[in-house]
Design a protein around this motif. Structure first.
Motif, short mmCIF file in Angstrom:
data_model
loop_
_atom_site.label_atom_id
_atom_site.label_comp_id
_atom_site.label_asym_id
_atom_site.label_seq_id
_atom_site.Cartn_x
_atom_site.Cartn_y
_atom_site.Cartn_z
N PRO A 35 0.83 -1.20 0.00
CA PRO A 35 0.00 0.00 0.00
C PRO A 35 0.87 1.25 0.00
O PRO A 35 2.05 1.20 0.35
N SER A 36 0.29 2.38 -0.39
CA SER A 36 1.08 3.61 -0.40
C SER A 36 1.42 3.99 1.03
O SER A 36 0.65 3.75 1.95
N GLY A 37 2.63 4.53 1.20
CA GLY A 37 3.09 4.86 2.54
C GLY A 37 3.74 3.71 3.25
O GLY A 37 4.16 3.82 4.40
N SER A 38 3.86 2.56 2.55
CA SER A 38 4.44 1.39 3.22
C SER A 38 5.97 1.44 3.21
O SER A 38 6.62 0.64 3.86
N GLY A 39 6.55 2.37 2.45
CA GLY A 39 8.00 2.51 2.43
C GLY A 39 8.67 1.85 1.25
O GLY A 39 9.90 1.82 1.18
N LYS A 40 7.90 1.36 0.28
CA LYS A 40 8.54 0.62 -0.82
C LYS A 40 9.39 1.52 -1.72
O LYS A 40 10.50 1.16 -2.09
N SER A 41 8.88 2.72 -2.04
CA SER A 41 9.70 3.63 -2.85
C SER A 41 10.93 4.10 -2.08
O SER A 41 12.02 4.20 -2.64
N THR A 42 10.74 4.40 -0.80
CA THR A 42 11.88 4.83 0.02
C THR A 42 12.94 3.73 0.07
O THR A 42 14.14 4.01 -0.05
N PHE A 43 12.50 2.49 0.20
CA PHE A 43 13.42 1.37 0.22
C PHE A 43 14.23 1.33 -1.08
O PHE A 43 15.45 1.25 -1.07
N LEU A 44 13.53 1.44 -2.21
CA LEU A 44 14.20 1.40 -3.50
C LEU A 44 15.19 2.56 -3.65
O LEU A 44 16.31 2.38 -4.11
N ARG A 45 14.76 3.75 -3.22
CA ARG A 45 15.62 4.93 -3.36
C ARG A 45 16.81 4.90 -2.42
O ARG A 45 17.81 5.57 -2.67
N CYS A 46 16.70 4.11 -1.35
CA CYS A 46 17.85 3.94 -0.46
C CYS A 46 18.93 3.08 -1.15
O CYS A 46 20.11 3.23 -0.87
N LEU A 47 18.51 2.19 -2.04
CA LEU A 47 19.46 1.27 -2.65
C LEU A 47 20.55 2.00 -3.44
O LEU A 47 21.67 1.53 -3.53
N ASN A 48 20.21 3.13 -4.05
CA ASN A 48 21.27 3.91 -4.71
C ASN A 48 21.51 5.25 -4.01
O ASN A 48 22.02 6.20 -4.60
N LEU A 49 21.07 5.30 -2.76
CA LEU A 49 21.35 6.44 -1.89
C LEU A 49 20.73 7.75 -2.37
O LEU A 49 21.21 8.83 -2.05
N LEU A 50 19.67 7.67 -3.15
CA LEU A 50 18.92 8.91 -3.42
C LEU A 50 18.29 9.37 -2.12
O LEU A 50 18.07 10.55 -1.90
N GLU A 51 17.95 8.39 -1.27
CA GLU A 51 17.60 8.70 0.12
C GLU A 51 18.74 8.14 0.96
O GLU A 51 19.16 7.01 0.77
N GLU A 52 19.23 8.96 1.87
CA GLU A 52 20.31 8.48 2.71
C GLU A 52 19.73 7.76 3.93
O GLU A 52 18.93 8.35 4.66
#
Lengths: 240, 260
Positions: A35-52
């Motif tokens: 579901p939205s807000g579950s952190g899936k995009s954040t998880f993906l973006r952490c993989l290449n450190l777009l999110e630290e």
């Protein structure tokens, strides 16, 4: 290939990822739903450190990319990323979009990059659009160019962040088709998507995220026919 | 030396002038006095040279300062929550003080302070440098805010796309963000250029003989303010119109990627 250990990410007081552990093998096609807000995009973006990440480790090809001494720019060359909003460079032609990174990073000469661009455009079925500007293309075409641009760096893994969510329904198919071909060629892929058909057909493993963690994962057939966690059952009953 | 008057000018003037009405004769005489007598058009030409040198020098300096300040300010403001680079913090405060002081005081006062209190130039060349530096620093403050608005107008996705390809912050800025930002700020930047060109008229207070000062010199010789000052206005107007036209052409060129 990618090892994620106890990954946590907070935005201010809001904790989005609560200690995610995951291991992704070379050649796997991992599809992440939730579901939205579950952190899936954040998880993906952490993989290449777009999110630290706030804490935790991410090991990519034996290198800890969260370490301060790692040059993240070198790591990112090996990790292609495709965005929901395409993010093509509007001031450059399609050809220039694809060539920019390989040429400016001195990985290819102008001529090599040019050949590679043409080759990639053929692969995504848009060889006649080389000299168009992004604004002249449909959403589906733009996303296919974005895939070609990421592939120009010859990445070892491709990250897809809801690649079809911003598309008109009739254009979803053409993008998924390109992604499927990419999967068949053996590319390692991590895909955040709402396309359950794609997850079932192309994924080698499906992860369900909820509340900042991976609550269930399985190979696609069992994942969809025999969900165990009540949250996943509930989620699947709504989306399928 | 005999002073030139209307009556002794008319003695040497061609016949067709004598047959004109008196008001027109007077106007022609003033035009003659302003531009032709003693080759005074060269005064304007020399003044224009100074005006252009000061404008271009200040413009280049202003854009360099403006871009640097804008980059510091945007880099600072786009930092993630809870993560603050202390060096950037100090630079940001310095930039803010600079913006506040420069935008908060009149340019005339800045010129007076910089050239009579701080630099105190001893010759013409020194005055020229003083004028360029002062106007450049002044213009930089306005360019900084214009450039900042341009950098902020580019969506965060562009930076992410650049970085995700392995380009570092500087290269992403240079090849992706700044070219798009320039396109967006060109009208505002053109406005600033025009303002700067006109503001160079203030350098007459620091003994620089720009085109405004030269017009004043002519008036001091002829005691006739009408033609020199109106001519001066026309000169500025024509330059600004040409500049506007050139900017329009440049803007159209840069918009090439927007046609569908």
């Amino acid at each position: 290939m990618i090892d994620v250990k106890n990954l946590c990410k907070s935005f201010g007081d809001h904790q989005v990822l609560k200690g995610v552990n995951e291991h992704i093998e070379k050649g796997e096609k991992v599809v992440i739903i939730g579901p939205s807000g579950s952190g899936k995009s954040t998880f993906l973006r952490c993989l290449n450190l777009l999110e630290e990440p706030t804490s935790g480790d991410i090991i990519f090809e034996g290198q800890n990319i969260t370490s301060k001494v790692t040059d993240i720019n070198l790591i990112r060359r090996k990790m292609g990323m495709v965005f929901q909003q395409f993010n093509l460079f509007p001031h450059l032609t399609v050809r220039e979009n694809i060539k920019l990174a390989p040429v400016k990073l001195k990985i290819m000469t102008e001529d090599e990059a040019d050949k590679r661009a043409i080759q990639l455009l053929e692969r995504v079925g848009l060889p006649d659009k080389a000299d168009s500007y992004p604004v002249q293309l449909s959403g589906g075409q733009q996303q296919r160019i974005a895939i070609a641009r990421a592939l120009a760096m010859n990445p070892d893994v491709m990250l897809f962040d809801e690649p079809t969510s911003a598309l008109d329904p009739e254009m979803v198919g053409e993008v998924l088709e390109i992604m499927k071909e990419l999967a068949d060629d053996g590319m390692t892929m991590v895909v955040v998507t709402h396309e359950m058909g794609f997850a079932r057909e192309v994924g080698t493993r499906v992860l369900f995220m909820d509340g900042g963690n991976i609550v269930e994962q399985n190979e696609p057939h069992a994942f969809f026919t025999n969900p165990k966690h009540p949250r996943l059952k509930d989620f699947l009953s709504k989306v399928l | 030396m005999v002073t030139l008057t209307l009556s002794n000018w008319l003695e040497t003037a061609p016949d067709w002038i004598l047959s004109l009405p008196e008001n027109l004769q007077r106007l022609l005489f003033q035009l003659y006095q302003t531009f032709i007598y003693q080759d005074r058009w060269t005064w304007f030409a020399q003044g224009l040279r100074i005006t252009f040198i000061v404008t271009i020098g200040a413009l280049i300096l202003g854009i360099i300062i403006g871009l640097l300040v804008a980059m510091v300010r945007t880099a600072h403001d786009s930092q993630r929550m809870g993560k603050h680079n202390p060096v950037l913090g100090v630079l940001n405060v310095l930039c803010k003080v600079y913006l506040a002081v420069i935008r908060g005081t009149p340019m005339m006062v800045q010129l007076l302070i910089s050239c009579f209190v701080i630099m105190v130039p001893k010759d013409d060349f020194g005055s020229l440098i003083c004028g360029i530096v002062t106007l450049g620093i002044n213009s930089g403050a306005y360019v900084a805010e214009i450039a900042r608005s341009g950098l902020m107008s580019i969506s965060a996705g562009q930076m992410e796309a650049g970085r995700s390809l392995g380009l570092n912050y500087g290269k992403t800025m240079r090849y992706i963000i700044i070219p798009q930002a320039i396109k967006n700020i060109l009208p505002a930047l053109g406005n600033e250029m025009i303002t700067l060109l006109k503001d160079t008229s203030l350098v007459s207070v620091i003994m620089l003989r720009d085109v405004t000062k030269q017009a004043q010199n002519i008036v001091a010789n002829t005691y006739q303010p009408f033609v020199p000052y109106v001519s001066l206005a026309v000169i500025y107007l024509v330059i600004v119109l040409i500049l506007t036209k050139l900017l329009g052409i440049l803007e159209r060129r840069l918009r090439a990627s927007d046609r569908r």
